[in-house]
Design a protein around this motif. Sequence first.
Motif, PDB file in Angstrom:
ATOM      1  N   SER A  34       0.845  -1.186   0.000  1.00 60.68           N
ATOM      2  CA  SER A  34       0.000   0.000   0.000  1.00 60.68           C
ATOM      3  C   SER A  34       0.886   1.242   0.000  1.00 60.68           C
ATOM      4  CB  SER A  34      -0.919  -0.018   1.225  1.00 60.68           C
ATOM      5  OG  SER A  34      -1.852   1.034   1.139  1.00 60.68           O
ATOM      6  N   HIS A  35       0.397   2.290  -0.633  1.00 60.50           N
ATOM      7  CA  HIS A  35       1.101   3.565  -0.664  1.00 60.50           C
ATOM      8  C   HIS A  35       0.094   4.667  -0.959  1.00 60.50           C
ATOM      9  CE1 HIS A  35       0.914   2.395  -4.924  1.00 60.50           C
ATOM     10  NE2 HIS A  35       1.072   3.683  -5.215  1.00 60.50           N
ATOM     11  N   LEU A  36       0.503   5.900  -0.754  1.00 61.86           N
ATOM     12  CA  LEU A  36      -0.325   7.028  -1.154  1.00 61.86           C
ATOM     13  C   LEU A  36      -0.109   7.261  -2.638  1.00 61.86           C
ATOM     14  CD1 LEU A  36       0.124   9.476   1.850  1.00 61.86           C
ATOM     15  CD2 LEU A  36      -1.800   7.953   1.367  1.00 61.86           C
ATOM     16  N   CYS A  37      -1.186   7.562  -3.342  1.00 63.34           N
ATOM     17  CA  CYS A  37      -1.123   7.750  -4.790  1.00 63.34           C
ATOM     18  C   CYS A  37       0.007   8.705  -5.152  1.00 63.34           C
ATOM     19  CB  CYS A  37      -2.462   8.270  -5.300  1.00 63.34           C
ATOM     20  SG  CYS A  37      -2.517   8.429  -7.091  1.00 63.34           S
ATOM     21  N   CYS A  38       0.756   8.349  -6.167  1.00 64.75           N
ATOM     22  CA  CYS A  38       1.940   9.116  -6.555  1.00 64.75           C
ATOM     23  C   CYS A  38       1.615  10.408  -7.288  1.00 64.75           C
ATOM     24  CB  CYS A  38       2.863   8.242  -7.401  1.00 64.75           C
ATOM     25  SG  CYS A  38       3.590   6.904  -6.433  1.00 64.75           S
ATOM     26  N   CYS A  39       0.334  10.654  -7.599  1.00 70.30           N
ATOM     27  CA  CYS A  39      -0.021  11.921  -8.237  1.00 70.30           C
ATOM     28  C   CYS A  39      -0.094  13.041  -7.212  1.00 70.30           C
ATOM     29  CB  CYS A  39      -1.341  11.796  -8.984  1.00 70.30           C
ATOM     30  SG  CYS A  39      -2.798  11.943  -7.925  1.00 70.30           S
ATOM     31  N   GLY A  40      -0.163  12.651  -5.918  1.00 72.34           N
ATOM     32  CA  GLY A  40      -0.247  13.650  -4.866  1.00 72.34           C
ATOM     33  C   GLY A  40      -1.664  13.892  -4.366  1.00 72.34           C
ATOM     34  N   CYS A  41      -2.651  13.149  -4.866  1.00 73.21           N
ATOM     35  CA  CYS A  41      -4.043  13.356  -4.444  1.00 73.21           C
ATOM     36  C   CYS A  41      -4.288  12.900  -3.007  1.00 73.21           C
ATOM     37  CB  CYS A  41      -5.013  12.649  -5.390  1.00 73.21           C
ATOM     38  SG  CYS A  41      -4.994  10.834  -5.297  1.00 73.21           S
ATOM     39  N   LEU A  73     -10.450   4.038 -10.633  1.00 74.66           N
ATOM     40  CA  LEU A  73     -11.629   4.329  -9.825  1.00 74.66           C
ATOM     41  C   LEU A  73     -11.429   5.555  -8.931  1.00 74.66           C
ATOM     42  CD1 LEU A  73     -12.608   0.657  -8.944  1.00 74.66           C
ATOM     43  CD2 LEU A  73     -13.359   2.072 -10.861  1.00 74.66           C
ATOM     44  N   LEU A  74     -10.241   6.141  -8.950  1.00 77.81           N
ATOM     45  CA  LEU A  74      -9.983   7.373  -8.205  1.00 77.81           C
ATOM     46  C   LEU A  74     -10.244   8.571  -9.122  1.00 77.81           C
ATOM     47  CD1 LEU A  74      -6.609   6.481  -6.403  1.00 77.81           C
ATOM     48  CD2 LEU A  74      -8.956   6.238  -5.540  1.00 77.81           C
ATOM     49  N   SER A  78      -4.748   8.349 -12.151  1.00 78.51           N
ATOM     50  CA  SER A  78      -3.317   8.265 -12.445  1.00 78.51           C
ATOM     51  C   SER A  78      -2.949   6.850 -12.879  1.00 78.51           C
ATOM     52  CB  SER A  78      -2.499   8.680 -11.226  1.00 78.51           C
ATOM     53  OG  SER A  78      -2.774   7.826 -10.139  1.00 78.51           O
ATOM     54  N   HIS A  79      -1.852   6.747 -13.594  1.00 70.91           N
ATOM     55  CA  HIS A  79      -1.381   5.474 -14.134  1.00 70.91           C
ATOM     56  C   HIS A  79       0.138   5.512 -14.143  1.00 70.91           C
ATOM     57  CE1 HIS A  79      -1.223   2.537 -17.790  1.00 70.91           C
ATOM     58  NE2 HIS A  79      -1.109   1.882 -16.651  1.00 70.91           N
ATOM     59  N   TYR A  80       0.754   4.582 -13.401  1.00 68.07           N
ATOM     60  CA  TYR A  80       2.210   4.588 -13.306  1.00 68.07           C
ATOM     61  C   TYR A  80       2.735   3.194 -13.021  1.00 68.07           C
ATOM     62  CZ  TYR A  80       0.677   5.319  -8.446  1.00 68.07           C
ATOM     63  OH  TYR A  80       0.027   5.238  -7.243  1.00 68.07           O
ATOM     64  N   VAL A  81       4.040   3.060 -13.182  1.00 70.20           N
ATOM     65  CA  VAL A  81       4.753   1.815 -12.942  1.00 70.20           C
ATOM     66  C   VAL A  81       5.736   2.064 -11.802  1.00 70.20           C
ATOM     67  CG1 VAL A  81       6.387   0.150 -13.941  1.00 70.20           C
ATOM     68  CG2 VAL A  81       4.560   1.125 -15.360  1.00 70.20           C
TER      69      VAL A  81
END
Length: 147
Positions: A34-41, A73-74, A78-81
Amino acid sequence: MLKQLHLEHQFVRHLPDELCPGILYISVEYATASHLCCCGCGEEVVTPFAPAQWKMTFDGEAVSLNPSIGNWLLNCRSHYVIKNGRVLEAGSWSDADVAAGLANDRAARARMYKPASPAAQPAAKAIETLPASPGRFKRFWDWLSGQ
């Protein structure tokens, strides 16, 4: 646009109640990261490890997750690797792409969790009903002791 371009990994038994930005929490015991979304949202992103979901690779220094993280679904979508601790932006998907990807994910999970076919069950019962035979050690012991 991504705000978090690197994630430090932290192996934990239980995921914390509050996540810190820039940390990828990994629970091997519960096969989840688990992590916080990397877009900063600020949204929490959970990635369960399973053959039909995500795979985690740890090379002794950094962690990679495969496949990509698509937060369809957020609100941010965002979409990342995550590769070797680095966060790499991936291309955006259309609504049709997202719908097809979600359908593929559901189908893969259904195949993974599908119960064993009834044809496989009788073979298992046949094995269970075979009469027990004495083991080699017991036969040798009986021969040795003259029984």
